[in-house]
Write an enzyme that holds these catalytic residues in place. Sequence first.
Site, PDB file in Angstrom:
ATOM      1  N   ARG A 105       1.079  -1.134   0.164  1.00  0.00           N
ATOM      2  CA  ARG A 105      -0.027   0.022  -0.055  1.00  0.00           C
ATOM      3  C   ARG A 105       0.947   1.275  -0.085  1.00  0.00           C
ATOM      4  O   ARG A 105       2.058   1.489   0.771  1.00  0.00           O
ATOM      5  CB  ARG A 105      -0.736   0.233   1.094  1.00  0.00           C
ATOM      6  CG  ARG A 105      -1.823  -1.004   1.228  1.00  0.00           C
ATOM      7  CD  ARG A 105      -2.994  -0.758   2.312  1.00  0.00           C
ATOM      8  NE  ARG A 105      -2.483  -0.261   3.623  1.00  0.00           N
ATOM      9  CZ  ARG A 105      -3.084  -0.049   4.522  1.00  0.00           C
ATOM     10  NH1 ARG A 105      -4.603   0.115   4.523  1.00  0.00           N
ATOM     11  NH2 ARG A 105      -2.854   0.439   5.517  1.00  0.00           N
ATOM     12  N   THR A 109      -1.300   7.385  -0.140  1.00  0.00           N
ATOM     13  CA  THR A 109      -2.659   7.163  -0.838  1.00  0.00           C
ATOM     14  C   THR A 109      -3.664   6.196  -0.119  1.00  0.00           C
ATOM     15  O   THR A 109      -4.828   6.089  -0.476  1.00  0.00           O
ATOM     16  CB  THR A 109      -2.647   7.434  -2.097  1.00  0.00           C
ATOM     17  OG1 THR A 109      -2.011   5.977  -2.748  1.00  0.00           O
ATOM     18  CG2 THR A 109      -1.850   8.467  -2.779  1.00  0.00           C
ATOM     19  N   ASP A 201       0.572  -3.920  12.146  1.00  0.00           N
ATOM     20  CA  ASP A 201       1.036  -4.225  10.761  1.00  0.00           C
ATOM     21  C   ASP A 201       1.138  -5.517  10.726  1.00  0.00           C
ATOM     22  O   ASP A 201       2.379  -6.324  11.276  1.00  0.00           O
ATOM     23  CB  ASP A 201       2.176  -3.541  10.204  1.00  0.00           C
ATOM     24  CG  ASP A 201       2.588  -3.477   9.119  1.00  0.00           C
ATOM     25  OD1 ASP A 201       2.571  -2.545   8.121  1.00  0.00           O
ATOM     26  OD2 ASP A 201       2.831  -4.595   8.494  1.00  0.00           O
ATOM     27  N   ASP A 204       4.771  -6.795   9.299  1.00  0.00           N
ATOM     28  CA  ASP A 204       6.009  -6.274  10.195  1.00  0.00           C
ATOM     29  C   ASP A 204       6.035  -7.125  11.387  1.00  0.00           C
ATOM     30  O   ASP A 204       7.082  -7.701  11.905  1.00  0.00           O
ATOM     31  CB  ASP A 204       5.727  -4.863  10.748  1.00  0.00           C
ATOM     32  CG  ASP A 204       6.197  -3.752   9.633  1.00  0.00           C
ATOM     33  OD1 ASP A 204       6.937  -4.219   8.841  1.00  0.00           O
ATOM     34  OD2 ASP A 204       5.751  -2.650   9.876  1.00  0.00           O
TER      35      ASP A 204
HETATM   36  C1  PRP Z   1      -1.176  -5.060   4.221  1.00  0.00           C
HETATM   37  C2  PRP Z   1      -2.077  -6.301   4.203  1.00  0.00           C
HETATM   38  C3  PRP Z   1      -2.802  -6.303   2.918  1.00  0.00           C
HETATM   39  C4  PRP Z   1      -3.048  -4.985   2.719  1.00  0.00           C
HETATM   40  C5  PRP Z   1      -4.565  -4.397   3.233  1.00  0.00           C
HETATM   41  O1  PRP Z   1       0.014  -5.369   3.236  1.00  0.00           O
HETATM   42  O2  PRP Z   1      -1.168  -7.637   4.397  1.00  0.00           O
HETATM   43  O3  PRP Z   1      -2.093  -6.761   1.783  1.00  0.00           O
HETATM   44  O4  PRP Z   1      -1.827  -4.082   3.845  1.00  0.00           O
HETATM   45  O5  PRP Z   1      -4.595  -3.314   3.084  1.00  0.00           O
HETATM   46  P1  PRP Z   1      -5.961  -2.853   2.210  1.00  0.00           P
HETATM   47  O6  PRP Z   1      -7.089  -3.708   2.311  1.00  0.00           O
HETATM   48  O7  PRP Z   1      -6.163  -1.327   2.529  1.00  0.00           O
HETATM   49  O8  PRP Z   1      -5.391  -2.829   0.821  1.00  0.00           O
HETATM   50  P2  PRP Z   1       1.108  -3.985   3.215  1.00  0.00           P
HETATM   51  O9  PRP Z   1       0.795  -3.131   2.040  1.00  0.00           O
HETATM   52  O10 PRP Z   1       1.308  -3.552   4.623  1.00  0.00           O
HETATM   53  O11 PRP Z   1       2.135  -4.894   2.883  1.00  0.00           O
HETATM   54  P3  PRP Z   1       3.179  -5.950   3.361  1.00  0.00           P
HETATM   55  O12 PRP Z   1       2.413  -7.162   3.674  1.00  0.00           O
HETATM   56  O13 PRP Z   1       4.084  -6.233   2.206  1.00  0.00           O
HETATM   57  O14 PRP Z   1       3.664  -5.181   4.708  1.00  0.00           O
HETATM   58  N1  URA Z   2      -2.308  -3.772   7.079  1.00  0.00           N
HETATM   59  C1  URA Z   2      -2.018  -4.429   8.043  1.00  0.00           C
HETATM   60  O1  URA Z   2      -1.100  -5.207   8.239  1.00  0.00           O
HETATM   61  N2  URA Z   2      -2.804  -3.889   8.932  1.00  0.00           N
HETATM   62  C2  URA Z   2      -3.625  -2.989   8.988  1.00  0.00           C
HETATM   63  O2  URA Z   2      -4.435  -2.655  10.167  1.00  0.00           O
HETATM   64  C3  URA Z   2      -4.061  -2.371   7.894  1.00  0.00           C
HETATM   65  C4  URA Z   2      -3.382  -2.956   6.600  1.00  0.00           C
END
Ligand code: PRP
Ligand code: URA
Length: 210
Positions: A105, A109, A201, A204
Site C-alpha cells: 500500500r 494514498t 501491521d 511487520d
Molecule cells: C497489508 C496487508 C494487505 C493490505 C491490506 O499489506 O497484508 O495486503 O495491507 O490493506 P488494504 O485492504 O487497505 O489494501 P502491506 O501493504 O502492509 O504490505 P506488506 O504485507 O508487504 O507489509
Molecule cells: N495492513 C496491516 O497489516 N494492518 C492493518 O491494520 C491494515 C493494513
Amino acid sequence: MNDNVVIMDHPLIQHKLTILRDKRTGSKQFRELVSEIAMLMCYESTRDLPLMDVKVETPLMTTKAKALKGRKMAFVPILRAGLGMVEGVLSLIPAAKVGHIGMYRDPETHQPVDYYCKLPSDLPERDVFVLDPMLATGGSAIDAVASIKKHSPKRIKFLCIIAAPEGLKAFTEAHPDVPVYCAGLDEKLNDHAYILPGLGDAGDRIFGTK
Ligand code: PRP
Ligand code: URA
C-alpha cells in the site's frame, strides 16, 4: 451480513486471534498463530469440496468409503503478510500449487501498488484460495482477485484473518461472486487506513521488521 461472508467464530479461532492481537506477542508465536488460524480457515472453507465413492480394504473387509473428487487447488498469498498463511493451508492440502501476488500500500494514498505476479499455468483447472491476513480498505484484495480472474480459475475464495467493515463492503461489491472467510470483523479504519482494534501491521509482526 452478506451471504457470501463467513465469520469464523469458533472458540479456538477466537482464542488464537486474541493472542495475535496482543502487542506483547512476539514474531515467533505470531507466525505460529497465523499459520494455525489459516489451517482452521482452510478446513472450513473447503467444506463444500465434492466427494466420490471409492472402495477401500480395511484389515477386516472391503467397504465403500469417500474420497475427494479430484479437485485441484491453488493457494495465492498476497505478499508479504499472506506468506504467513501458506504453511498452515499446505499442511491440510499439500498437493495444492502456490502462486504469488506482490502488493504494497502506498503510505500516502493507501492505494495498492502491484509489483509481482506469478500464478500456476493451469489455473483454469483449479479452485483458488487467496490469502491475506488483513482486509483494510480492500484495495489490495480487490486488485489481487481482479488479476487472478484474468487467468480464469474455476472458483475463487478469499481468506483473511481480520476484516474492516469498509474493506469487506468494498470487496463484496467489487467481487460479489467470491466468498470471504474471516476470523474477526473489526470496528473501523483509522486515519492511516489501519484496522481498529486490529493487530497492527501484519507483515511487520510476521517478519519482525520495523
Ligand atoms: C497489508 C496487508 C494487505 C493490505 C491490506 O499489506 O497484508 O495486503 O495491507 O490493506 P488494504 O485492504 O487497505 O489494501 P502491506 O501493504 O502492509 O504490505 P506488506 O504485507 O508487504 O507489509
Ligand atoms: N495492513 C496491516 O497489516 N494492518 C492493518 O491494520 C491494515 C493494513
